[in-house]
Design an enzyme around this catalytic site. Structure first.
Site, PDB file in Angstrom:
ATOM      1  CG  ASP A 159      -1.717   1.232   1.402  1.00  0.00           C
ATOM      2  OD1 ASP A 159      -2.355   1.667   0.429  1.00  0.00           O
ATOM      3  OD2 ASP A 159      -1.705   1.799   2.515  1.00  0.00           O
TER       4      ASP A 159
ATOM      5  CG  ASP B 157      -1.771   7.937   1.010  1.00  0.00           C
ATOM      6  OD1 ASP B 157      -1.163   8.958   1.363  1.00  0.00           O
ATOM      7  OD2 ASP B 157      -2.337   7.819  -0.092  1.00  0.00           O
TER       8      ASP B 157
END
Length: 225
Positions: A8, A10
């Site tokens: 991922d 953020d």
């Protein structure tokens, strides 16, 4: 067998949540909505902008919501010119290279934000494939982005490990059948473990992570022998 690490962006590669929180505070205050960290974590963090705005400002039209989201993300980029990866990220990338593993970026971040962060962090070329929610039928917490990443990498779910920081992202990765490690940059470790992570770590220097990854490599080597 371990063939790939799926990241991922953020909150996982870089802790952007304090900046997103600041940007959302400012934008929502102009509509008379005050948010605190509890509301941010429960109703904003890890979600797509259209979902956030339908929840918090349901009176906005789709066009008004889109305009607000674009202004919020522009404010985020204005506030975030000096981002740095979480500790240990460079070492993890080097480790994947040594073991010839594939790397994918799987993110709900809007395209302009993803491009901005990859540029600022200097990691534009770190991934074999990048999957944005914008390119999928559904974003996280739907498993679709992770399923698309697996398809692009040409591997089954059991050959991947995902790294995620939000309950939304963890549900997506686990829903795609991927072993998932939680990054507790935004949410408490117990929150991440409750939604299916194998472990929850602070950053990529955590010995739990390295023991786990190296054990997978050792298993692969023993199978070869």
């Amino acid at each position: 067998m371990l063939a790939a690490i799926l990241f991922d962006l953020d909150g996982t590669i870089v802790n952007t949540d304090p900046i997103h929180y600041q940007a959302w505070q400012k934008m929502l205050l102009s509509y008379g909505v005050q948010i605190d960290e509890k509301l941010y974590k429960s109703r904003i963090s890890g979600r797509l902008n259209p979902e956030i705005l339908r929840d918090i400002l349901p009176q906005l039209s789709a066009a008004e919501g889109q305009k607000l989201a674009e202004e919020k993300e522009a404010l985020f980029r204005q506030l975030a010119p000096h981002l740095k990866p979480l500790s240990g990220f460079a070492e993890l990338i080097a480790w994947t290279e040594r073991h010839q593993l594939k790397r994918a970026l799987v993110t709900n971040a809007p395209r302009l934000n993803a491009q901005f962060m990859l540029e600022v962090l200097g990691i534009k070329d770190a991934f074999h494939t990048i999957v944005l929610a914008d390119d999928c039928r559904a974003g996280k917490p739907d498993p679709e982005p992770y399923k698309v990443a697996l398809h692009k990498l040409g591997i089954p779910s059991e050959q991947a490990v995902a790294l995620e920081d939000s309950p939304s992202g963890i549900r997506a990765a686990v829903g795609a059948g991927i072993r998932t490690v939680g990054i507790a940059s935004t949410h408490a470790p117990q929150v991440l473990q409750q939604v299916g992570t194998l472990m929850a770590i602070v950053d990529f220097t955590d010995l739990q992570l390295w023991k786990f990854l190296n054990s997978l490599i050792e298993q692969d080597l023993s199978l070869v022998k």
